[in-house]
Scaffold this motif. Structure first.
Motif, short mmCIF file in Angstrom:
data_model
loop_
_atom_site.label_atom_id
_atom_site.label_comp_id
_atom_site.label_asym_id
_atom_site.label_seq_id
_atom_site.Cartn_x
_atom_site.Cartn_y
_atom_site.Cartn_z
N VAL A 20 1.32 9.16 -6.09
CA VAL A 20 0.73 10.33 -5.57
C VAL A 20 2.60 11.33 -6.31
O VAL A 20 1.82 12.29 -7.19
N PHE A 21 3.31 10.47 -6.56
CA PHE A 21 4.20 11.50 -7.90
C PHE A 21 3.93 11.40 -8.08
O PHE A 21 4.09 12.63 -9.56
N ALA A 22 3.40 10.03 -8.93
CA ALA A 22 2.81 10.78 -10.44
C ALA A 22 1.53 11.00 -10.89
O ALA A 22 1.78 12.44 -11.86
N GLY B 98 1.08 -1.51 0.14
CA GLY B 98 -0.13 0.03 -0.03
C GLY B 98 0.72 1.58 0.49
O GLY B 98 0.46 2.22 -1.02
N MET B 99 1.92 1.35 0.91
CA MET B 99 3.04 2.70 1.32
C MET B 99 3.26 3.17 -0.38
O MET B 99 3.23 3.70 -0.80
N LYS B 100 3.95 1.84 -0.22
CA LYS B 100 4.79 1.89 -2.32
C LYS B 100 3.53 2.46 -3.86
O LYS B 100 4.29 3.49 -3.87
N TYR C 108 0.51 3.85 -3.03
CA TYR C 108 0.48 5.28 -2.59
C TYR C 108 2.12 6.32 -2.56
O TYR C 108 1.07 7.55 -3.94
N LEU C 109 2.67 6.13 -2.31
CA LEU C 109 3.69 6.99 -2.70
C LEU C 109 3.81 7.45 -3.98
O LEU C 109 3.88 8.24 -5.01
N LEU C 110 4.43 6.41 -4.91
CA LEU C 110 4.76 6.58 -6.13
C LEU C 110 3.22 6.90 -6.81
O LEU C 110 3.36 8.03 -8.16
#
Lengths: 501, 838, 170, 99
Positions: free
Chosen positions: A177-179, A169-171, A173-175
Motif C-alpha cells: 500500500v505504501f508503494a 501477509g501484513m508486511k 500488504y502494508l508495504l
C-alpha cells in the motif's frame, strides 16, 4: 468549459475476441464462487479442475489472438492494447498460473485452507496480471495493479493460524500500500503535467519543461513498480513474505507477480517515458546494481531455503533490470525489451521448478532449512538432478535456460556501449560469480552431505507436482538448448505505442 | 565458406569420412553418458562398459581422422594452406546473431582429440580396478564419460559458444569428480573451490567472447560470411589489421583470464593441488592431461587473437609469457615442499602448463602444442603410477615420507614406468619431454625472450630436482609406514610433522576413501606392498612406452624428416585471397581451398567437380585429384605467390601474416619462426637437468636417509664427511659416486682450496640452495600460496558473507522500518532528481 | 489586483479548511487515543470533501462523504473496537522511530514543495469552471474507463470475500 | 485560487501520512495514515482536473476512492487476524522473520 458536455455517450464498441481471455477468466471466477457456495463439501474437489480449466481456457484465445493476422487490437480509444508483447506476457502469466495451480492442488488438500476462496483469489490475481499486460493508461494500470495485488496480500496470509503467514501477509500488504500510494502520487502529478492518463499521450505531452516535477513523477512511478519487482531498497518485504507465505503462494509471488511488475514497468517506461530517459536511466542503473549486489550478498548468509530463494529472486530481478539502465540509448530500447521478456520467460520456468522441488522436499523433511537437503541425491536422485539443473540455470550455466537470459541482458548492455553500461556489465559479471556461492551451497548439500536424520525413505511426488516439474524442467532445458524459441517470443514482443506507433 | 570466393588456383585437399564426421566423436561419449545414467546400474559392469566402449569408439574415430588428416596434409603442396574441415549447422539465430554448432578440425584439434580419447580410454580401464566396489561407481563413470564428451566437444568446437559449452560441462564434471568422495569435508570443499575458481575465470571467457563478437561480427559477416563467434572468423579477423587495438586487447586479456583459471596459472593455480582430493584416475585425466590443458588449448586455438591482442613477438614481455614464466618457477619451487606425492605431481603439472603458456606467449606455438601432446602421456603415467602405489602399497596414503620408500623392490613395473616418465618429464634426451620442452625453451630464446629462456632452464633444473626427490622418497631408502606393512591407523599420528615442510594437514588429499571403496574385500594391513594388478599396470606400460616414443613424432635433432608433427599440425601462415562478399557456404565436402596467387591463367580444373565427388570416403583418395602424395607441387603454383596477394596483383607486404596487413586476403595463422636445433644448446640443458637431479639426490640422501634434518647438523656431518667417515655405511651406488666426486676431492691434499670451496660453496649450494629453496618455497607455500592467494579466494567469499552480514540489520523484520526505508529512499532519490532537474 | 481575480470567499474558505485539515492530520498521527485519531481522520476527510467542492467536483465530494465517512470510518471504528483498544489514552501507540520518520517526512515535503514551486509557480486555476456533472463522469466510466470499472468490481469482490475469510472465526 | 495551494496541501497531507506510517506502531493507526496519503492524491487529481479542463481526474479519483475502500477492508481484516493470533496489534511484534 468542459467540452465533454457536448458529446453524447455512445456505447463503446468492444472487440470481444481481444477481451476473450479476460472474459473467460472473469466467468470462471464467478462460476467458481457460485459453485463453492452451493456445492456440498464432498464435491468441492470439482473446484480444482475448474480453476485449471479456466486458466487453460483463457489460454486458448491468447493462442487464437496470436495466430490471427489482425495485428494490434486497440480497445477503448487506445487505453487497452492487445499486441504481441501483451500476448506473450499473458501467455506467461496464464502458464505460470497453471503451474501454480498444479503446485497448490495437493498442498491445499493436505493443509488447513479454504479451497474455493483460494482458487477465487488466485484467479482474480491472474486476471489482474492478464489485464496489466494490455493496459495502456494510468487508470487501467492502477486498477490492474490493485487487482493483482490485493488477492495476493490475502493469499500470503492464507495460513490463518500460522503467525508467520500473518506476518508475511501484513508486511506485504502494508508495504504494498505504501508503494502504491507513492505511485499514485506520481501518477497524479503526471496527469497534472500532461492532462491525460493515456500513456501514448503522456509521451507526447511530457516535454522537457516542468523538469523537476516530471522527474518527481517519473521517479515515484518507477518506485511503485520497483516495489513490485522487489528491487533494492524497496525489497524489504520480499524475504519475509516469501518465507512466511504458503510455498505455492511464494512461487506465485516470486514469478507471476514479479513478472507483472516488470510488465507494468516496461510498459510505462517505454510507452510513456521514452523522452525522460535522463531520469529513469540512472535510477534503473542504481536499482539494478544495488538489487543484484544486495540480493546476492544477503543470500549468502541464509540458512532457510525459501529465504535464500527470496534473495536469489531479488538478485535475479537485478539482472532483469540491467538492460533497462541503458534502454534510453539510441537503438537499444528494442533489445532491452527483448532481453527483459526473454529473461522473464526463462526465469519463470526455472524458479517455478525450484519451488516445486522445495515443496516436494518439504513434504518429506518438514523443514525449510538448507541443511535438510543433505544427501537428497542418495534417496531422491531424480529430484536432486532436477534441482541441480534449476540451480545451474539460475546461476547461468549453459545449456540450461538461465544463461541465455543473462546473455541477452549483457548483450543489451554491451550494445549500448557507454562507460556506465560496461561498469554495470562488470558488476553483473561479478554478481553472477558470487551467486554461485549460494547455489553451490545447495548443490553441495544435495550431493555431498549425509542425510541429516538418516531417513532415506524416498520422497513421494504427487502427480500434479510431477506435471509441474515436467513442464518447468522441460521448458528450462528447451529454452537453454534451443534459445531460438524464446528469441522468437522476444522478437515479436514489440510494445505498441513505443516501437510500433 | 571460402571456396566460392576465389578466382585463384584451387588446390584439392583430400578428405575422408572420419574427417568429415568428426563431430560424432563427442557425441559418442555423450550418448554413453545417457546410457550409463539410465541403464548403468543394471548392467553387469555397472555402466563402466558403456564408458569404456564409447571411449574406444571415440579413439577409433580420432585415429581415423588423424590418419585422414595426415593424408590430407601429405597430399597438399608444401606451402599450401591446409584448410580445416569445417562444418556448421545453424543452431538458432535472431537478428544479427547466428549461433552454429559444428566442427573445426585441423591439426590441433586432431592432436588433442587423440590425446583425450586415448588417455580417457586408459583411465577408464584403470578406474574399473581402482574404484572397484565403490558405492558411486556408476556415477563416477557417468561423470567421467560426460567429462570426456565435454572436452571432446570443446576440441571440435567450430565457434566460441560451442567451445564455452564444452568448457562448462568440464567444469561441472570436475566438480562432481573431485567431490566424488564427499564424505570427507575437505573433498567437497576442494570441489567447490575448483569450481568456484574456474568459474571466476570463466567470467573472462564470457566477457572476452562478447567483446570479440561485437568487434568482429561485422567484419566476419561481410568478408567471410561467418559469425563473429566462429573460431575461423575470429582468427582471420585478428590478423586482418582491422581490429582496433583496444577491442582485441581487451578480448584477449579477458579470454586469457579464463585460461589462467582453467589451466591453473599463477595466481589462480591453488585449486589444482587441492583438486587432488579426487580419486587418482580423476587427477590423472582431468588435472594433468586433459581439462587443465583446456586453457592452453584455447590460447593455441585462438592464437591469432592472442598474438595480436597480447602483442606476442612484438616486445620482450607480454602477459602470457609473463604469467607462464612466473607459473613455471613458482609451481616448481612449491613442488619441493610437498610430502603428498600427488601434490608434487599437481604442482609439476602447473609448472609444465606454465611451460606451455610461456611457449605460446613467446611465439613457440608448435613446441607448446607438442608439449601438450607429450606431457599428457608421461604425466598420466606418473599419476596412475602414484595411484598404483597407493592402491597396492601404501594403503591409500599418498604421503611419501610416512608411507613410502624402498618400493622399487616390490613394484618393479610401477617403478620402471615411473622412472621412464620422470626422465621424460625432466626432459632427458631421448625421452619425449626433451623434444617438446627443450624446443619451447629453445624457441623462447630464439624469439628474443632471453630472460624467459633462463626461467625455462631454471624450471628444468627445478623439475629435475623435485622429481628426483619424489622418486627417491618413494622408491628408494627403507620402506616406511604403510609401505613397511604398518597398520593404516598408526601413520595418522601427528607426532612427526616434518619441521621444514609441514603443510596444513587439513588439505591432505588422501585417497583415504579408497578404503571405503574396498571395505568389502580388502584385507587391511595384512599384507605388505605388492605390485598392482594387470588392469593397472598395463595402462602404465602403454603410457610409459609413449612417454619414450611420442617425442619422435617431432624429433628436431634428427633433421626435417623427423618433424612430422610440425608438418601435420602447425597451421600454415599462407594468405588466402578473398574478393568481396562470399557466396553461401559450400556443401558437406568442402575440400577446396584457395591459394592467393597472381597466376590465374589456368582455370581451376575442378571447377565443375561437385563437392561430393571430392569427398573420398573412408580415406580413399579420389584419383581425379591433381595432387598426388608427396609429388611436386602443382605446376602453376608459384613459390613467390605466398608473398604476393590479391587478384589485382598488388605488391603486398612482405609478411602478410606477421605484423602487416593483407589487402585482399586473409590468413588464419601468424607467421612464426622456428629455432634451428643445436646440439650445444641441448647439451647445456641436459647438463642443467643432470645437475638438478644430482644435487637433489645428494640432498635427499642427506635429509632422508641420514635423517639429518637440521642445517647445523648437516654441516657438522659434512665435516665428518671430510674425514670420509660416514659415507662408508652408505649402500647406494650413487652414494659411491657422491663419495668419489666430493669426499675424495675433499680429502685430496691438493684440494685444500677445493675443500674450502666445498665447505663454503658447494656445501653452500647443496645445503644452502637446497635448504634455501625449501625455506623460500616453504615460506611461499605457507604465506603466499596458502595465505595470500588462498586467502584472497576464500577472503572474497568471507568478505561477501560479511558484507551480507553487514546488510542484515537493514532487514530488521520491523515493518515500520521497512516503510521508513521505502519512503526514505524515495525521498532521497526524489531530492537528488529534483535538484538535478531544477 | 482586481476583485474578480481574487475570489476572496473561496480563498478564505480554502485557507480555513486547509488549516483544519492539516491540524486534523497532525492529530491523527500524534494523538494518544485511537478513537480520537479516528475522529480526527473524519475531520480531515470531511475537509477533503469540502476542498473537492471548491475544486468543482461535487460528485466526488459526495462519494467521499459516503464512502469514507459513511463506510470506511465505520470500518475503522469497528476495527478499533474489535481489537479491544481502550477508549482512553494509550501509551503504546508509537514506536521509537520518530527520529527517522521526522527527517524523512520533512525531506520529502521539502522536495515535493520545491518541485511544485518550480513546476507550477503561481499558476491560477480557472475561476469560472462549471461543476463537472455526474453524467460526464458516468460517460467516462462506462466509456473509456469501462474495463477498469469491470476490474474494480473484481477488486471489491476479492477484497470482500478475502476479508471475510481472513477475519471470520473458525 | 492558485493551483499550488491545493497541491501543497496535498503534499503536506502526504508527508504527514508518511510520518504516520513510520512512527505509528498500532496497525489501525497506520491504516489511518495511509488514508491521509490516498486523500492527498485525490486532492491532487481533482486540482489537476480543474487545471487541465478534463474529466479524467474525477474518474481517476473515484477509482482511487473505491480501491482505497477495498484496501482498508483487507487491511482491517488482516489486523483482526493478527489480533486474534497475537492479542495485539503492535506492528513491532511482527518481526519473527528477519535477516
Amino acid at each position: 468549459m468542459l467540452s465533454a458536455l457536448a458529446t453524447a455517450w455512445t456505447s463503446p464498441s468492444i472487440d470481444y475476441h481481444a477481451l476473450a481471455p479476460e472474459i473467460i477468466l472473469g466467468g470462471g471466477i464467478v462460476l467458481l464462487l457460485l459453485l463453492d457456495l452451493f456445492l456440498p463439501d464432498a464435491k468441492k474437489w470439482v473446484l480444482t479442475p475448474l480453476a485449471s480449466f479456466t486458466v487453460l481456457g483463457a489460454f486458448i484465445p491468447v493462442l487464437t489472438l496470436a495466430l490471427s493476422n489482425q495485428g494490434v487490437r486497440s480497445l477503448f480509444d487506445g487505453r487497452y492494447m492487445v499486441d504481441d508483447f501483451s500476448l506473450v506476457m499473458k501467455g506467461l502469466f496464464l502458464l505460470a498460473g497453471y503451474v501454480v495451480i498444479l503446485l497448490t492442488a495437493d498442498h491445499l488438500r493436505e493443509g488447513d485452507y479454504y479451497q474455493g476462496e483460494y482458487w477465487f483469489l488466485l484467479l482474480t490475481s491472474l486476471l489482474g496480471m492478464v489485464m496489466m499486460a494490455s493496459s495502456r493508461d494510468m487508470v487501467s494500470i492502477f486498477v490492474s495493479l490493485e487487482l493483482l495485488s490485493i488477492p495476493a496480500y490475502m493469499m500470503a496470509a492464507w495460513r490463518k493460524r500460522d503467525l508467520r503467514s500473518n506476518e508475511a501477509g501484513m508486511k506485504y500488504y502494508l508495504l504494498g500500500v505504501f508503494a502504491s500510494a507513492l505511485m499514485l502520487y506520481g501518477m497524479s502529478l503526471l496527469y497534472g503535467i500532461t492532462g491525460s492518463t493515456k500513456l501514448v499521450e503522456i509521451a507526447t505531452y511530457l516535454g522537457s519543461d516542468l523538469t523537476s516535477l516530471r522527474a518527481l513523477a517519473v521517479f515515484f512511478i518507477v518506485v511503485g513498480f520497483a516495489f513490485k519487482v522487489s528491487a533494492v531498497p524497496f525489497h524489504t518485504w520480499a524475504p519475509d513474505t516469501y518465507q512466511g507465505a504458503p510455498t505455492p503462494v511464494t512461487a506465485f509471488l516470486s514469478v507471476a507477480s514479479k513478472a507483472a511488475g516488470f510488465v507494468a514497468l516496461v510498459t510505462v517506461v517505454f510507452v510513456a517515458f521514452p523522452g525522460s530517459h535522463d531520469v529513469w536511466q540512472p535510477v534503473f542503473w542504481i536499482l539494478s546494481a544495488l538489487t543484484m549486489t544486495v540480493g546476492n550478498f544477503l543470500a549468502l548468509k541464509q540458512t532457510n531455503i525459501v529465504r535464500m530463494l527470496a534473495y536469489s529472486s531479488i538478485a535475479q530481478g537485478g539482472f532483469i533490470l540491467m538492460p533497462l539502465a541503458v534502454a534510453g540509448v539510441d537503438g537499444v530500447a528494442n533489445s532491452a525489451l527483448r532481453s527483459v521478456v526473454t529473461y522473464l520467460l526463462v526465469y519463470a520456468a526455472t524458479n517455478l521448478g525450484v519451488f516445486a522441488i522445495v515443496m516436494v522436499v518439504a513434504r518429506k523433511t518438514r523443514s525449510g532449512e538448507i541443511s535438510s537437503y543433505g544427501g537428497l541425491f542418495s534417496y531422491a536422485p531424480g529430484i536432486a538432478t532436477l534441482m541441480t539443473m534449476f540451480m545451474a540455470s539460475l546461476a547461468g550455466i549453459p545449456p540450461f535456460g538461465g544463461w541465455f537470459g543473462k546473455f541477452t541482458a549483457f548483450q543489451s548492455l554491451v550494445s549500448a556501449g557507454t562507460t556506465w553500461s560496461y561498469v554495470l556489465a562488470i558488476i553483473g559479471g561479478i554478481n553472477s560469480a558470487v551467486a554461485f556461492g549460494y547455489y553451490g551451497k545447495i548443490l553441495r548439500e544435495m550431493w555431498m552431505k549425509p542425510v541429516p536424520d538418516g531417513d532415506t525413505t524416498p520422497v513421494t511426488v504427487y502427480s500434479s507436482l510431477g506435471v509441474a516439474l515436467g513442464i518447468t524442467s522441460i521448458s528450462t532445458l528447451v529454452l537453454g538448448t534451443f534459445p531460438g524459441i524464446v528469441i522468437h517470443f522476444g522478437d515479436i514482443a514489440g510494445l505498441t505505442g513505443a516501437f510500433i506507433k | 565458406m571460402f571456396s566460392a570466393v576465389t578466382e585463384a588456383t584451387e588446390v584439392i585437399l583430400k578428405s575422408g569420412w572420419f574427417l568429415e564426421h568428426a563431430y560424432i566423436i563427442p557425441l559418442i561419449p555423450a550418448i554413453a553418458f545417457a546410457l550409463i545414467i539410465f541403464f548403468g546400474k543394471k548392467m553387469p559392469m555397472k555402466g563402466s562398459e558403456f564408458g569404456i566402449l564409447s571411449m574406444f569408439g571415440a579413439l577409433a574415430m580420432s585415429a581415423g581422422a588423424a590418419y585422414q588428416w595426415i593424408q590430407r596434409v601429405n597430399g597438399a603442396p608444401e606451402e599450401a594452406y591446409i584448410k580445416p574441415v569445417i562444418k556448421t549447422w545453424t543452431w538458432w539465430q535472431n537478428n544479427g546473431f547466428s549461433f552454429g554448432i559444428g566442427q573445426h578440425i585441423d591439426g590441433l584439434s586432431i592432436t588433442i582429440l587423440c590425446v583425450v580419447a586415448f588417455i580417457s580410454s586408459l583411465v577408464q580401464i584403470y578406474s574399473t580396478e581402482y574404484l572397484h566396489g565403490d558405492r558411486r561407481y556408476t556415477h563416477f563413470f557417468a561423470s567421467l564419460t560426460l567429462f570426456s564428451a565435454g572436452m571432446l566437444n570443446m576440441v571440435v568446437a567450430e565457434n566460441m559458444i560451442q567451445l564455452i559449452l564444452g568448457w562448462e560441462i568440464m567444469g561441472l564434471c570436475s566438480f562432481m569428480l573431485i567431490g566424488h568422495w564427499w564424505e570427507e569435508g575437505a573433498n567437497s570443499r576442494a570441489a567447490l573451490k575448483a569450481f568456484f575458481t574456474t568459474r571466476t575465470g570463466d567470467i573472462g571467457l564470457l566477457v572476452g567472447t562478447s567483446v570479440l563478437f561485437f568487434s568482429a561480427n561485422d567484419w566476419t559477416q561481410k568478408n567471410l560470411g561467418v559469425s563473429g563467434f566462429s573460431i575461423r572468423g575470429l582468427s582471420a579477423w585478428a590478423l586482418s589489421g582491422h581490429p582496433g587495438h583496444a577491442a582485441i586487447t581487451v578480448g584477449a586479456v579477458a579470454l586469457f583470464i579464463a585460461c589462467i583459471g582453467k589451466s591453473g596459472q599463477f595466481p589462480l593455480h591453488t585449486w589444482l593441488p587441492d583438486a587432488m582430493a579426487g580419486p587418482t584416475p580423476v587427477s590423472s585425466l582431468l588435472h594433468s592431461s586433459t581439462m587443465v590443458v583446456a586453457g592452453v588449448f584455447l590460447v593455441a586455438r585462438l592464437y591469432p587473437v592472442f598474438f595480436k591482442g597480447m602483442n606476442i613477438m612484438g616486445t620482450s614481455l607480454n602477459f602470457i609469457v609473463l604469467i607462464g614464466g612466473i607459473t613455471i618457477v613458482i609451481a616448481a619451487a612449491l613442488a619441493f615442499v610437498q610430502t603428498d606425492i600427488k601434490k608434487v605431481l599437481a604442482y609439476s603439472t602447473v609448472s609444465q602448463l606454465g611451460y606451455m603458456m610461456m611457449g605460446l606467449g613467446a611465439g613457440a606455438w608448435l613446441p607448446a602444442v607438442f608439449h601438450i601432446f607429450t606431457h599428457a602421456f608421461f604425466k598420466a603415467c606418473l599419476f596412475l603410477g602414484a595411484g598404483s602405489i597407493s592402491h597396492s602399497a601404501s594403503h591409500h596414503s599418498f604421503d611419501m615420507k610416512k608411507d613410502m620408500g624402498g618400493l622399487r623392490k616390490f613394484m618393479p613395473i610401477t617403478f620402471a614406468t615411473w622412472i621412464l616418465s620422470t626422465l621424460a618429464l625432466c626432459g632427458v634426451f631421448p625421452f619425449s619431454g626433451f623434444f617438446s620442452k627443450d624446443e619451447i625453451i629453445d624457441n623462447v630464446g630464439h624469439n628474443g625472450y632471453t630472460f624467459f629462456m633462463i626461467i625455462g632452464l631454471s624450471g628444468a633444473f627445478l623439475t629435475a630436482a623435485y622429481m628426483t626427490r619424489a622418486t627417491y622418497l618413494t622408491f628408494f631408502g627403507e620402506p616406511r609406514g604403510a609401505a613397511a606393512g604398518e597398520h593404516h591407523e598408526e601413520e595418522h599420528g601427528h607426532d612427526t610433522p616434518a619441521a621444514h615442510d609441514d603443510h596444513g594437514h587439513d588439505d591432505h588429499a588422501h585417497d583415504s576413501h579408497d578404503a571405503h571403496a574396498h571395505d568389502s574385500h580388502d584385507d587391511h594391513g595384512s599384507h605388505g606392498p605388492r605390485e598392482s594388478g594387470r588392469i593397472i599396470t598395463i595402462p602404465l606400460i602403454i603410457l610409459a612406452t609413449l612417454a619414450i616414443g611420442s617425442g619422435f613424432l617431432n624429433a628436431a635433432p634428427f633433421g626435417e624428416k623427423w618433424e612430422n608433427f610440425k608438418k601435420w599440425v602447425e597451421p600454415r601462415a599462407e594468405v588466402v585471397s578473398i574478393t568481396g562478399i562470399p557466396a553461401p557456404t559450400g556443401g558437406a565436402g568442402e575440400a577446396r581451398i584457395a591459394e592467393g596467387t597472381t597466376d590465374t591463367t589456368v582455370p581451376a580444373p575442378d571447377a565443375a567437380v561437385s563437392s561430393d565427388s571430392v569427398v573420398p570416403v573412408d580415406g580413399e583418395v579420389v584419383s581425379e585429384e591433381p595432387v598426388a602424395d608427396g609429388e611436386e607441387p602443382m605446376p602453376m603454383y608459384d613459390e613467390k605467390s605466398a608473398e604476393v596477394v590479391g587478384a589485382e596483383g598488388e605488391a603486398m607486404h612482405e609478411s602478410p601474416c606477421g605484423t602487416e596487413t593483407p589487402e585482399h586476403g586473409v590468413c588464419y595463422a601468424p607467421q612464426l619462426h622456428h629455432a634451428p636445433f643445436k646440439w650445444s644448446k641441448a647439451a647445456m640443458s641436459m647438463i642443467i637437468v643432470f645437475a638438478g637431479m644430482l644435487l637433489s639426490w645428494l640432498l635427499c640422501v642427506q635429509l632422508y636417509d641420514r635423517k639429518n634434518k637440521k642445517l647445523v647438523g648437516l654441516t657438522k656431518r659434512n665435516k665428518l664427511l671430510g674425514a670420509g667417515y660416514l659415507f662408508l655405511e652408505n649402500k647406494y651406488f650413487l652414494d659411491t659416486l657422491y663419495e668419489k666426486i666430493i669426499v675424495r676431492s675433499i680429502a685430496h691434499p691438493i684440494a685444500r682450496a677445493a675443500y674450502w670451496f666445498n665447505q663454503n660453496v658447494l656445501d653452500g649450494i647443496v645445503n644452502g640452495a637446497g635448504i634455501c629453496t625449501k625455506t623460500v618455497a616453504g615460506w611461499v607455500y605457507r604465506n603466499v600460496d596458502q595465505k595470500l592467494v588462498d586467502g584472497a579466494v576464500n577472503g572474497a567469499g568471507t568478505t561477501a558473507e560479511n558484507a551480507g552480514g553487514a546488510l542484515q540489520p537493514v532487514q530488521s523484520g520491523k515493518v515500520n522500518q521497512y516503510g521508513a526505508l521505502l519512503f526514505g529512499a524515495a525521498a532521497i532519490g526524489a531530492l537528488v532528481l529534483v535538484i538535478i532537474n531544477f | 489586483m482586481l476583485a474578480s481575480d481574487v475570489l476572496v470567499a473561496q480563498n478564505v474558505g480554502f485557507a480555513i479548511i486547509a488549516a483544519i485539515m492539516v491540524v486534523g492530520a497532525l492529530r491523527v498521527v500524534t494523538t494518544k487515543n485511537v478513537v480520537h485519531a479516528a475522529l480526527w481522520l473524519v475531520v480531515v476527510l470531511a475537509g477533503a470533501a469540502a476542498q473537492y467542492v471548491l475544486l468543482a467536483a461535487e460528485f466526488v465530494a459526495i462519494t467521499q462523504v459516503m464512502v469514507y465517512i459513511g463506510a470506511v470510518m465505520v470500518l475503522f471504528l469497528f476495527g478499533t473496537m474489535l481489537t479491544r483498544a481502550r477508549i482512553g489514552a494509550e501509551q503504546d501507540l508509537n514506536n521509537k522511530n520518530w527520529f527517522i520518520g521526522l527527517p524523512i517526512a520533512v525531506l520529502l515535503l521539502a522536495t515535493m514543495l520545491m518541485a511544485l514551486n518550480d513546476g507550477f509557480k503561481a499558476e491560477k486555476l480557472p475561476v469560472d469552471a462549471p461543476v463537472v456533472t455526474t453524467q460526464q463522469v458516468s460517460d467516462q466510466i462506462f466509456g473509456a474507463y469501462l474495463l477498469p470499472f469491470w476490474a474494480l468490481s473484481f477488486v471489491l469482490l476479492a477484497a470482500a470475500i478475502g476479508a471475510i475469510v481472513l477475519a471470520r472465526r473458525d | 485560487m492558485l493551483l499550488n495551494e491545493f497541491l501543497m496541501l496535498g503534499a503536506v497531507l502526504f508527508c504527514i501520512g508518511v510520518y504516520g506510517v513510520i512512527v505509528r506502531k498500532n496497525a489501525v493507526l497506520v491504516l489511518m495514515s495511509i488514508e491521509l496519503i490516498l486523500n492527498s492524491v485525490n486532492i491532487n487529481l481533482l486540482a489537476f482536473s480543474l487545471r487541465n479542463n478534463s474529466v479524467d481526474g474525477h474518474t481517476f479519483a473515484l477509482y482511487v476512492i473505491a480501491v482505497a475502500a477495498a484496501e482498508v477492508g483487507v487491511g482491517l481484516a488482516m489486523v483482526l487476524l493478527m489480533y486474534r493470533n497475537r492479542r495485539s496489534v503492535g506492528l513491532d511484534e511482527l518481526s519473527e522473520m528477519k535477516g
